[in-house]
Design an enzyme around this catalytic site. Structure first.
Site, PDB file in Angstrom:
ATOM      1  N   GLU A  60       0.868  -1.181   0.000  1.00  0.00           N
ATOM      2  CA  GLU A  60       0.000   0.000   0.000  1.00  0.00           C
ATOM      3  C   GLU A  60       0.900   1.225   0.000  1.00  0.00           C
ATOM      4  O   GLU A  60       1.879   1.299   0.753  1.00  0.00           O
ATOM      5  CB  GLU A  60      -0.897   0.001   1.234  1.00  0.00           C
ATOM      6  CG  GLU A  60      -1.729   1.269   1.379  1.00  0.00           C
ATOM      7  CD  GLU A  60      -2.543   1.273   2.666  1.00  0.00           C
ATOM      8  OE1 GLU A  60      -2.863   0.178   3.173  1.00  0.00           O
ATOM      9  OE2 GLU A  60      -2.848   2.371   3.178  1.00  0.00           O
ATOM     10  N   GLU A 101      -2.321  11.765   2.988  1.00  0.00           N
ATOM     11  CA  GLU A 101      -3.141  11.220   4.075  1.00  0.00           C
ATOM     12  C   GLU A 101      -2.963  12.073   5.328  1.00  0.00           C
ATOM     13  O   GLU A 101      -1.877  12.575   5.609  1.00  0.00           O
ATOM     14  CB  GLU A 101      -2.740   9.777   4.376  1.00  0.00           C
ATOM     15  CG  GLU A 101      -3.661   9.096   5.382  1.00  0.00           C
ATOM     16  CD  GLU A 101      -3.273   7.650   5.641  1.00  0.00           C
ATOM     17  OE1 GLU A 101      -4.134   6.866   6.064  1.00  0.00           O
ATOM     18  OE2 GLU A 101      -2.082   7.317   5.454  1.00  0.00           O
TER      19      GLU A 101
END
Length: 409
Positions: free
Chosen positions: A97, A102
């Protein structure tokens, strides 16, 4: 090219991901002159699974390449918010990932994180599982309100066998050609964050077949768990869910405005323009071949306290990369604007169409792409979005960046 995911949030967020038809009807997706906006609900008290929002996942999966996202706005800073632009493989965490953007709450810098299966160490940290190996970097204009107040900017992620590098460029410092036909990362200087492979982590063993995901969730296993230790947010409500449920106006800035999203293959420099194109509630006016604008619209999201490393927004199954149903509904655009997002017939273009469930998909009758061909998103005569094939791009040159994490050009 993208599906609207509607499953329960795998990170236990207080969020209700809606399908394309609902997103269009509720004005959570729109396109204006080629610029795409994706919103979360900011008018209603939430109920059921949580606040209405959108999560998009690409059907196509990628191993290596260059992803360039030009944003005018990202979700603004707010208690309980957790936006992300990231990539994930079909078997988490073993296929990896890559979290490009974020953060939560009022975070002041972007968090860039890699998650992997066991046996991968980068930036002197173990990348295994939900914690991953993470760095918050890029400066106060890299995330949330700071990003938006600065007019947005460009994030680029280059993925090779040797390294995964992420660059952030504020609006006034974007290198020429970054979103053009043949971007050249060797001219960009030090990466904002560089995750080097090698003895500690064989990148090709840990990162493969990743889909692109863009979403905004709330609370959950990061923003929710950090609530009690965030003095700003915990003073507003006893729990994250309480606040997110009952304060819709706090999320008026919870939207992404996307000027362009392009993926360049490592071998051919094809700009495989996935340029986010959810079903618009107010589509663009008709234009013969209007290139997607690169002018900013607005940007950003993040938290007041520095949380622990972000848990993975991941153990969710990625959608199948197989070709979706592309029968397509009738036009879904607003008649008032004269535009529509509808199925594009077979031509020299690869048409992006809205499928029967509101998903973004490719025209099944498209011609095969030729190596070295550059693609870009254009608007058709009826306002539909499709991919223009017409320019030959140079090969994207691979390189090895050995730059220290946290340095900027």
């Amino acid at each position: 090219m993208f599906s609207f995911d509607t499953e329960n949030d795998p990170t236990s967020g207080y969020v209700n991901y809606v399908d394309g038809a609902t997103a269009q009807a509720d004005n959570l997706t729109s396109v204006n002159n080629g610029v795409v906006t994706i919103r979360s609900d900011s008018t209603n008290v939430a109920s059921g699974r949580g606040r209405n929002s959108v999560r998009l996942t690409s059907y196509k999966q990628y191993t290596h390449g260059l992803v360039v996202l030009d944003l005018a706005h990202m979700p603004g800073s707010a208690c309980g918010i957790w936006p992300a632009f990231w990539m994930i493989g079909p078997s988490w965490p073993n296929n990896g990932e890559i979290d490009i953007i974020e953060g939560i709450n009022y975070q002041t810098q972007n968090a860039i994180t890699m998650h992997s299966g066991p046996g991968c160490t980068m930036i002197n940290k173990d990348c295994e599982g939900g914690t991953g190996c993470s760095v918050q970097t890029g400066g106060s204009n890299s995330y949330g309100d700071g990003f938006n107040n600065g007019g947005g900017g460009v994030y680029a992620m280059e993925w090779t066998s040797d390294a995964i590098n992420v660059w952030f460029f504020g609006r006034g410092s974007v290198p020429a050609g970054t979103s053009g036909d043949s971007p050249d990362p060797t001219t960009w200087g030090a990466a904002t964050a560089s995750f080097q492979g090698g003895a500690g982590c064989t990148i090709d063993d840990h990162f493969q077949n990743n889909s692109i995901v863009l979403d905004t969730t709330f609370c959950g296993s990061w923003a929710g768990q950090a609530w009690s230790t965030d003095t700003t947010c915990s003073s507003k409500a006893a729990t994250c869910q309480d606040y997110v449920q009952n304060n819709p106006s706090a999320f008026e800035s919870a939207y992404w405005t996307i000027n362009s999203l392009k993926v360049y293959s490592e071998s051919s420099s094809s700009a495989a323009a996935v340029a986010a194109a959810p079903a618009p509630s107010s589509p663009p006016p008709a234009a013969l071949v209007a290139q997607p604008t690169t002018t900013p619209a607005t940007p950003a999201p993040q938290p007041t306290t520095t949380p622990a490393a972000a848990p993975s927004p991941s153990p969710s199954p990625s959608p199948s990369p197989s070709a979706p149903n592309s029968s397509g509904p009738g036009a879904v655009g607003s008649p008032a604007s004269g535009g529509s997002l509808s199925e594009h017939p077979a031509t020299d273009n690869n048409g992006l169409v809205i499928g029967p469930n509101g998903q973004i998909e490719e025209n099944p009758n498209k011609r095969e792409l030729e190596a070295g061909t550059n693609m870009s998103m254009v608007e058709g005569v009826n306002g539909e979005l499709h991919v223009n094939k017409g320019k030959i791009g140079r090969h994207l040159r691979r390189h090895q960046m050995g730059h220290a994490v946290g340095r900027r050009s």
